[in-house]
Write an enzyme that holds these catalytic residues in place. Structure first.
Site, PDB file in Angstrom:
ATOM      1  N   PRO A 141       0.834  -1.207   0.000  1.00  0.00           N
ATOM      2  CA  PRO A 141       0.000   0.000   0.000  1.00  0.00           C
ATOM      3  C   PRO A 141       0.865   1.251   0.000  1.00  0.00           C
ATOM      4  O   PRO A 141       1.892   1.312   0.684  1.00  0.00           O
ATOM      5  CB  PRO A 141      -0.792  -0.125   1.318  1.00  0.00           C
ATOM      6  CG  PRO A 141      -0.751  -1.584   1.643  1.00  0.00           C
ATOM      7  CD  PRO A 141       0.575  -2.075   1.158  1.00  0.00           C
ATOM      8  N   VAL A 146       5.776   3.247   0.718  1.00  0.00           N
ATOM      9  CA  VAL A 146       5.074   2.186   1.434  1.00  0.00           C
ATOM     10  C   VAL A 146       4.301   2.830   2.572  1.00  0.00           C
ATOM     11  O   VAL A 146       4.840   3.668   3.314  1.00  0.00           O
ATOM     12  CB  VAL A 146       6.061   1.137   1.983  1.00  0.00           C
ATOM     13  CG1 VAL A 146       5.332   0.094   2.820  1.00  0.00           C
ATOM     14  CG2 VAL A 146       6.813   0.452   0.838  1.00  0.00           C
ATOM     15  N   HIS A 147       3.036   2.482   2.708  1.00  0.00           N
ATOM     16  CA  HIS A 147       2.195   3.064   3.757  1.00  0.00           C
ATOM     17  C   HIS A 147       2.843   2.892   5.119  1.00  0.00           C
ATOM     18  O   HIS A 147       3.449   1.854   5.412  1.00  0.00           O
ATOM     19  CB  HIS A 147       0.815   2.410   3.739  1.00  0.00           C
ATOM     20  CG  HIS A 147      -0.199   3.110   4.590  1.00  0.00           C
ATOM     21  ND1 HIS A 147      -0.372   2.830   5.925  1.00  0.00           N
ATOM     22  CD2 HIS A 147      -1.095   4.087   4.294  1.00  0.00           C
ATOM     23  CE1 HIS A 147      -1.325   3.595   6.413  1.00  0.00           C
ATOM     24  NE2 HIS A 147      -1.783   4.372   5.447  1.00  0.00           N
ATOM     25  N   GLN A 148       2.686   3.907   5.954  1.00  0.00           N
ATOM     26  CA  GLN A 148       3.378   3.968   7.240  1.00  0.00           C
ATOM     27  C   GLN A 148       3.062   2.803   8.168  1.00  0.00           C
ATOM     28  O   GLN A 148       3.859   2.466   9.050  1.00  0.00           O
ATOM     29  CB  GLN A 148       3.061   5.294   7.956  1.00  0.00           C
ATOM     30  CG  GLN A 148       1.581   5.631   8.071  1.00  0.00           C
ATOM     31  CD  GLN A 148       1.033   6.413   6.890  1.00  0.00           C
ATOM     32  OE1 GLN A 148       1.480   6.235   5.755  1.00  0.00           O
ATOM     33  NE2 GLN A 148       0.061   7.288   7.153  1.00  0.00           N
ATOM     34  N   THR A 149       1.935   2.142   7.975  1.00  0.00           N
ATOM     35  CA  THR A 149       1.590   0.996   8.823  1.00  0.00           C
ATOM     36  C   THR A 149       2.179  -0.314   8.316  1.00  0.00           C
ATOM     37  O   THR A 149       1.975  -1.357   8.930  1.00  0.00           O
ATOM     38  CB  THR A 149       0.058   0.843   8.926  1.00  0.00           C
ATOM     39  OG1 THR A 149      -0.477   0.593   7.610  1.00  0.00           O
ATOM     40  CG2 THR A 149      -0.577   2.093   9.525  1.00  0.00           C
TER      41      THR A 149
END
Length: 353
Positions: free
Chosen positions: A169, A233-236
């Protein structure tokens, strides 16, 4: 807790709908749509039961179950595998390329980054639709769910292609705003990112070829925020990135069509689960010196009744795996049968086995 990955069943549908609804960020390939998820589970059950000689449109859905003491079993995560992404319709990405603009007369040479619409990853197998309940983040369930699919692929090579891919993501703000989508996709679709994400997850993606521009896009013409989000890339998902890199995945030149997220690739033979997994007969043990235990994914030989768990194991001089009786029961194997062991943190060549 005893965590076990197994194929999804229709009785898991409520759990999958809940997991899809809670996924952050919302996933294109895991829509919170009951009918669509039910269809995927039904397809997975049918595909696992079929004899497959080469990868096609098969779709495999797995869940991780917390088998607590007292008989309570709870589905706490799900993840899927697509055997061949382009078996039914093309899998589109943006491919990052470089154009050279040069003029001998002006003595000018410029390297210009562009994005080209591509469907070359249609020939790969795809890890997708990963979601885990919040309270199980940063627990062994993450690593088990993410990598058990690869243990399944390692023992069923006829079901998958020689190339694996996974789309990470991309970056979104706290309100779900995607700067990449606003800089690119919004010009061609009059919808915000979340609406587009839901549409792509529930319906056919044929509209991509119909509406997306067939000509390259110059990165320099995107907004500053849009350019900055390319290949992010999404922080999570930092932990997922680290884990998949350890498994053998590497950054590709492809990014997600909607949010610009990084896409990872690897040849199957480079996967840790492929290179270092080995088959061993198992035996029941009550106690082993803790210094001799090693952490590994251990899976049975089944297809429709596939089971995989992350446990400590001990290996004897005769290459027999010693597993506690509870683990043997969870894997549905009996002493003397073979199980696949894939060490997590070290090559099998350096383990006792």
């Amino acid at each position: 807790m005893t965590l076990v990955v197994r194929p999804a069943a229709l009785t898991d549908l409520d759990s999958l709908v809940a997991l899809a609804s809670q996924a952050q960020p919302p996933l294109t390939n895991l829509p919170a749509h009951r009918e669509r998820l039910g269809q995927r589970i039904e397809q997975s059950v049918a595909d696992l039961a079929r004899t497959v000689t080469s990868p096609g449109a098969e779709y495999y859905v797995f869940v991780v179950e917390d088998q607590r003491h007292g008989g309570e079993h709870r589905v706490v995560g799900t993840a899927s595998l697509r055997a061949r992404t382009g078996a039914r319709e093309a899998y589109y990405t943006w491919r990052r390329e470089m154009l050279i603009h040069a003029s001998q007369q002006l003595d000018v040479r410029r390297e210009v980054a562009i994005l080209s619409l591509s469907h070359e990853l249609s020939a790969a197998s795809l890890l997708c639709a990963y979601a885990l309940a919040d309270e199980y983040r940063n627990t062994p369930a993450e690593r088990l769910l993410r990598r058990a699919r690869l243990a399944f692929a390692a023992q069923h090579p006829e079901r998958f292609t020689q190339q694996m891919a996974v789309a990470m993501p991309g970056w979104l703000d706290a309100d779900g705003y995607s700067p990449f989508w606003e800089s690119v996709g919004r010009h061609f679709f009059d919808r915000d990112f979340q609406a587009m994400n839901e549409l792509a997850g529930v319906h056919s993606k044929s509209f991509i070829a119909e509406i997306m521009p067939p000509f390259p896009l110059y990165e320099s013409l995107l907004s500053e925020a849009g350019r900055a989000s390319i290949g992010t890339v999404h922080q999570t998902h930092d932990g997922a990135m680290e884990d998949l890199t350890a498994e053998g995945f590497r950054a590709s030149r492809h990014i997600d069509l909607f949010d610009g997220g990084l896409i990872l690739e690897t040849p199957v033979e480079h996967l840790h689960a492929k290179r270092y997994s080995q088959w061993h007969p198992v035996r029941a043990v009550d106690y082993v010196d803790p210094s001799l235990w090693k952490s590994a994914l251990v899976a049975n030989q089944q297809t429709t009744d596939f089971r995989c768990t992350l446990v400590p194991y001990a290996c004897s001089a005769t290459h027999t795996l010693g597993l506690q009786q509870a683990t043997l029961s969870a894997l549905d194997v009996t002493p003397g049968e073979a199980a696949l062991a894939a060490p997590i943190d070290m090559p099998m060549a350096n383990a006792t086995c």
